[in-house]
Write a protein that holds these residues in place. Sequence first.
Motif, PDB file in Angstrom:
ATOM      1  N   PHE A   1      36.461  42.962  53.815  1.00  0.00           N
ATOM      2  CA  PHE A   1      35.339  41.888  53.726  1.00  0.00           C
ATOM      3  C   PHE A   1      34.682  41.935  54.979  1.00  0.00           C
ATOM      4  O   PHE A   1      34.949  42.415  55.928  1.00  0.00           O
ATOM      5  CB  PHE A   1      36.497  40.549  54.112  1.00  0.00           C
ATOM      6  N   SER A   2      33.438  41.290  54.706  1.00  0.00           N
ATOM      7  CA  SER A   2      32.639  41.180  55.877  1.00  0.00           C
ATOM      8  C   SER A   2      32.064  39.608  56.090  1.00  0.00           C
ATOM      9  O   SER A   2      32.175  38.839  55.000  1.00  0.00           O
ATOM     10  CB  SER A   2      31.101  42.042  55.682  1.00  0.00           C
TER      11      SER A   2
ATOM     12  N   MET B   1      47.111  41.536  49.351  1.00  0.00           N
ATOM     13  CA  MET B   1      45.925  41.735  49.344  1.00  0.00           C
ATOM     14  C   MET B   1      45.273  42.609  48.325  1.00  0.00           C
ATOM     15  O   MET B   1      44.362  42.391  47.506  1.00  0.00           O
ATOM     16  CB  MET B   1      45.131  42.277  50.624  1.00  0.00           C
ATOM     17  N   GLU B   2      46.103  43.607  48.084  1.00  0.00           N
ATOM     18  CA  GLU B   2      45.763  44.551  46.959  1.00  0.00           C
ATOM     19  C   GLU B   2      46.048  43.926  45.584  1.00  0.00           C
ATOM     20  O   GLU B   2      45.093  43.978  44.583  1.00  0.00           O
ATOM     21  CB  GLU B   2      46.362  45.814  47.037  1.00  0.00           C
ATOM     22  N   ALA B   3      46.999  43.002  45.429  1.00  0.00           N
ATOM     23  CA  ALA B   3      47.395  42.388  44.275  1.00  0.00           C
ATOM     24  C   ALA B   3      46.030  41.304  43.922  1.00  0.00           C
ATOM     25  O   ALA B   3      45.878  41.168  42.708  1.00  0.00           O
ATOM     26  CB  ALA B   3      48.628  41.793  44.420  1.00  0.00           C
ATOM     27  N   LEU B   4      45.712  40.631  44.682  1.00  0.00           N
ATOM     28  CA  LEU B   4      44.644  39.856  44.875  1.00  0.00           C
ATOM     29  C   LEU B   4      43.189  40.499  44.303  1.00  0.00           C
ATOM     30  O   LEU B   4      42.697  40.015  43.232  1.00  0.00           O
ATOM     31  CB  LEU B   4      44.308  38.984  46.099  1.00  0.00           C
ATOM     32  N   CYS B   5      43.028  41.522  44.797  1.00  0.00           N
ATOM     33  CA  CYS B   5      41.708  42.355  44.346  1.00  0.00           C
ATOM     34  C   CYS B   5      42.025  42.808  42.958  1.00  0.00           C
ATOM     35  O   CYS B   5      41.271  42.761  42.327  1.00  0.00           O
ATOM     36  CB  CYS B   5      41.446  43.396  45.257  1.00  0.00           C
ATOM     37  N   GLU B   6      43.129  43.310  42.732  1.00  0.00           N
ATOM     38  CA  GLU B   6      43.144  43.810  41.268  1.00  0.00           C
ATOM     39  C   GLU B   6      43.284  42.849  40.332  1.00  0.00           C
ATOM     40  O   GLU B   6      42.518  42.787  39.121  1.00  0.00           O
ATOM     41  CB  GLU B   6      44.805  44.413  41.168  1.00  0.00           C
ATOM     42  N   GLU B   7      43.811  41.357  40.677  1.00  0.00           N
ATOM     43  CA  GLU B   7      43.774  40.360  39.747  1.00  0.00           C
ATOM     44  C   GLU B   7      42.268  39.954  39.391  1.00  0.00           C
ATOM     45  O   GLU B   7      42.028  39.562  38.359  1.00  0.00           O
ATOM     46  CB  GLU B   7      44.471  39.152  40.190  1.00  0.00           C
ATOM     47  N   ALA B   8      41.591  39.919  40.395  1.00  0.00           N
ATOM     48  CA  ALA B   8      40.226  39.772  40.300  1.00  0.00           C
ATOM     49  C   ALA B   8      39.419  40.480  39.532  1.00  0.00           C
ATOM     50  O   ALA B   8      38.645  40.148  38.544  1.00  0.00           O
ATOM     51  CB  ALA B   8      39.688  39.561  41.847  1.00  0.00           C
ATOM     52  N   ILE B   9      39.503  41.548  39.816  1.00  0.00           N
ATOM     53  CA  ILE B   9      39.209  42.862  38.944  1.00  0.00           C
ATOM     54  C   ILE B   9      39.373  42.741  37.436  1.00  0.00           C
ATOM     55  O   ILE B   9      38.520  42.759  36.600  1.00  0.00           O
ATOM     56  CB  ILE B   9      39.408  43.954  39.513  1.00  0.00           C
ATOM     57  N   GLN B  10      40.695  42.373  37.153  1.00  0.00           N
ATOM     58  CA  GLN B  10      41.017  42.052  35.698  1.00  0.00           C
ATOM     59  C   GLN B  10      40.282  40.884  35.261  1.00  0.00           C
ATOM     60  O   GLN B  10      40.397  40.831  33.860  1.00  0.00           O
ATOM     61  CB  GLN B  10      42.604  42.146  35.985  1.00  0.00           C
ATOM     62  N   THR B  11      40.203  39.973  35.877  1.00  0.00           N
ATOM     63  CA  THR B  11      39.710  38.737  35.590  1.00  0.00           C
ATOM     64  C   THR B  11      37.982  38.764  35.458  1.00  0.00           C
ATOM     65  O   THR B  11      37.214  37.776  35.300  1.00  0.00           O
ATOM     66  CB  THR B  11      39.938  37.334  36.126  1.00  0.00           C
ATOM     67  N   ASN B  12      37.346  40.097  35.644  1.00  0.00           N
ATOM     68  CA  ASN B  12      36.073  40.223  35.898  1.00  0.00           C
ATOM     69  C   ASN B  12      35.247  39.521  36.977  1.00  0.00           C
ATOM     70  O   ASN B  12      34.195  39.478  36.971  1.00  0.00           O
ATOM     71  CB  ASN B  12      35.511  39.933  34.412  1.00  0.00           C
ATOM     72  N   GLU B  13      36.081  39.322  37.838  1.00  0.00           N
ATOM     73  CA  GLU B  13      35.457  38.677  39.090  1.00  0.00           C
ATOM     74  C   GLU B  13      35.147  39.640  39.915  1.00  0.00           C
ATOM     75  O   GLU B  13      35.618  40.900  40.148  1.00  0.00           O
ATOM     76  CB  GLU B  13      36.327  37.644  39.835  1.00  0.00           C
ATOM     77  N   ARG B  14      33.838  39.872  40.694  1.00  0.00           N
ATOM     78  CA  ARG B  14      33.440  40.834  41.630  1.00  0.00           C
ATOM     79  C   ARG B  14      33.328  40.557  42.876  1.00  0.00           C
ATOM     80  O   ARG B  14      32.911  41.268  43.854  1.00  0.00           O
ATOM     81  CB  ARG B  14      32.014  41.458  40.743  1.00  0.00           C
ATOM     82  N   LYS B  15      33.600  39.433  43.243  1.00  0.00           N
ATOM     83  CA  LYS B  15      33.272  38.980  44.789  1.00  0.00           C
ATOM     84  C   LYS B  15      34.476  37.969  45.012  1.00  0.00           C
ATOM     85  O   LYS B  15      34.929  37.319  44.060  1.00  0.00           O
ATOM     86  CB  LYS B  15      32.032  38.328  45.067  1.00  0.00           C
ATOM     87  N   ILE B  16      35.142  38.164  46.152  1.00  0.00           N
ATOM     88  CA  ILE B  16      36.114  37.489  46.774  1.00  0.00           C
ATOM     89  C   ILE B  16      35.508  36.563  48.064  1.00  0.00           C
ATOM     90  O   ILE B  16      35.232  37.343  48.817  1.00  0.00           O
ATOM     91  CB  ILE B  16      37.592  38.067  47.020  1.00  0.00           C
ATOM     92  N   HIS B  17      35.710  35.270  48.235  1.00  0.00           N
ATOM     93  CA  HIS B  17      35.232  34.608  49.469  1.00  0.00           C
ATOM     94  C   HIS B  17      36.610  33.805  49.839  1.00  0.00           C
ATOM     95  O   HIS B  17      37.311  33.503  49.145  1.00  0.00           O
ATOM     96  CB  HIS B  17      34.178  33.432  49.010  1.00  0.00           C
ATOM     97  N   LEU B  18      36.579  33.854  51.337  1.00  0.00           N
ATOM     98  CA  LEU B  18      37.806  33.112  51.917  1.00  0.00           C
ATOM     99  C   LEU B  18      37.105  32.683  53.192  1.00  0.00           C
ATOM    100  O   LEU B  18      36.067  32.821  53.573  1.00  0.00           O
ATOM    101  CB  LEU B  18      38.700  34.157  52.193  1.00  0.00           C
TER     102      LEU B  18
END
Length: 52
Positions: free
Chosen positions: A36-37, A1-18
Motif C-alpha cells: 500500500f502507498s 491481507m493475502e486473502a483480502l487481495c485474492e478476493e479482490a482479484i477474484q471479483t475483478n477489483e484492481r484497487k484496495i483503499h483503506l
Amino acid sequence: MEALCEEAIQTNERKIHLHVEAMNERAIAFYMRHGFSELDRTGDVLVMESIL
C-alpha cells in the motif's frame, strides 16, 4: 491481507483503499510492507491504496 487481495482479484477489483489514523505508525508500516502507498491525507486520517 493475502486473502483480502485474492478476493479482490477474484471479483475483478484492481484497487484496495483503506483509511488509517495518521498517528498509527505501526499500521501504516504494516500496510506499506504489503504494497500500500499513501493516496491522500485528510486531517488525522490517511487514505492508502494498493493496486493489484
